[in-house]
Every structure is written in C-alpha cells, then in structure tokens.
Enzyme design. Structure first.
Site, PDB file in Angstrom:
ATOM      1  CB  CYS A 199      -1.439   4.177   4.600  1.00 33.08           C
ATOM      2  SG  CYS A 199      -2.604   3.675   3.563  1.00 33.08           S
ATOM      3  CB  SER A 200      -0.248   0.390   6.640  1.00 30.04           C
ATOM      4  OG  SER A 200      -2.020   0.943   7.541  1.00 30.04           O
ATOM      5  CB  CYS A 201      -4.808  -0.380   2.294  1.00 29.02           C
ATOM      6  SG  CYS A 201      -5.269   1.681   2.637  1.00 29.02           S
ATOM      7  CB  CYS A 235      -0.792   0.203   1.217  1.00 29.98           C
ATOM      8  SG  CYS A 235      -1.539   1.717   1.379  1.00 29.98           S
TER       9      CYS A 235
HETATM   10 FE    FE Z   1      -3.121   2.243   2.878  1.00 31.51          FE
END
Ligand code: FE
Length: 203
Positions: free
Chosen positions: A107-109, A104
């Site tokens: 961010c951190s999906c 991602c």
């Molecule tokens: Fe994300």
C-alpha cells in the site's frame, strides 16, 4: 502484487474515504475533528524537515548515528518524533558500495513522523512493482544513476517496519555545520530515490 480489477465507474478513493468517514461518524466511532486535526498535522506541521534534522545530526554526531542505526525508533524519539506510522523505524545507511531504497509493495506505509505524508508517486502501482523488479533501471529513470558495482537493496515497508534511508553525506560539505546541512537533505534522498545534491559553496 496483483491489481484488483475495478469497474470503469468505480468512485475515486477520496469519495470512498468520505463515504467511509461519514458512516463512522454516524455510528459514533470517529470524531470528525480528530480526523481533521490528524490530516492538518501531517499536511502542514510534519514534513521531510524532521527527517532532514535526523540525517544532519547523524552526519555530524557519530554516537548519534550509531544509536540511530541500532534502534531507529528510540533515536528519532530523542527529537520528539513519534506517533502514527512511526512506531517501528529501521534506518539503513547509503554508502559508496550499498544503496538502499524504500517502497511499500502492499500500500503506502511510510515513516510519517519523519517525512510527513507520502508523495503520490510512492503510492503509484508502477513505482511499487518496478522498484522491486528493476530497481537500477527505475532509479536511473528517476535521475539516480548507480554504478554497476553498487549493490541495491530494496526495503519493503509495512505496518511492522517503516524503513528510513540515511543518505550519504556529499563530498564538499565537510565544513558545514549541522544546521547548515539540514536544508540540503531532500525527501527523495531519505526514500532512496535520489542523492543529496552537492551544494555550490561560495568561494
Ligand atoms: Fe503499506
């Protein structure tokens, strides 16, 4: 993506999250027990084992694999896996000619219902930028050497789509049952930064 410059005394994310949570609780917008329950669930109950069960089923049931690749979200829901960050799952299959890896960049999906919470390296800006710029080099540094003729596809997960990698079934596992295959499937293989290791079989 561009890093936002932070002053040196900028408080860490955990502290900022805590401040934000107390504010939301104070305003009556969030119930702290709900937040605690959610964190506990994804830390303790939901983890990569869910994803491993999906992979083992796909390896042993061609019809299931077909459904999984056609519509990831509903195929994983057959196992009862759904919830936050699991609404739009797209499954990509690693083959001898094509290697898929997930990031991602924003961010951190991450597909929580299948893999639990993301590991810290997944959230690291270095991983997020380098896997896009120089995937072959970074994968090699992570221990995954890919031949030059293997095409690498980098998938950017987002709130719209959470990618999940169906790793290649290792040679030498032909006689194993679905149940025996599950523990072989690692989290990293389902993100695409590792292969499923060939087990040393007795005999
Ligand atoms: Fe994300």
């Amino acid at each position: 993506m561009t890093e936002v410059p932070r002053p040196p005394d900028f408080p860490p994310a955990s502290l900022r999250a805590e401040a934000l949570e107390s504010l939301l609780v104070e305003r009556g917008l969030v119930d702290p027990s709900v937040v605690d329950g959610l964190i506990r669930t994804y830390e303790q109950d939901v983890g990569p084992l869910n994803g491993a069960r999906i992979v083992a089923r796909a390896w042993t049931d061609p019809k299931y694999k077909q459904r999984l690749l056609a519509d990831g979200t509903s195929a994983v829901a057959e196992f009862g896996f759904k919830g936050p960050q699991g609404e739009h799952i797209v499954v990509v299959e690693n083959t001898p000619t094509d290697h898929h890896v997930v990031v991602c960049t924003l961010c951190s999906c991450y597909p929580w219902p299948l893999l639990g919470l993301p590991p810290s390296w997944y959230k690291d800006p270095a991983y997020r930028s380098r896997i896009v710029r120089e995937p072959r080099t970074l994968l090699a540094e992570l221990g995954l050497e890919l031949a030059d003729e293997v095409e690498i596809h980098v998938h950017d997960s987002s709130s719209e789509v959470r990618y999940f990698v169906l790793p290649a079934r290792p040679v030498g596992t032909e006689t194993l049952t679905e149940e025996e295959l599950v523990p072989l499937v690692s989290r990293d293989a389902m993100v695409g930064v590792a292969r499923v290791a060939v087990p040393s079989l007795p005999g």
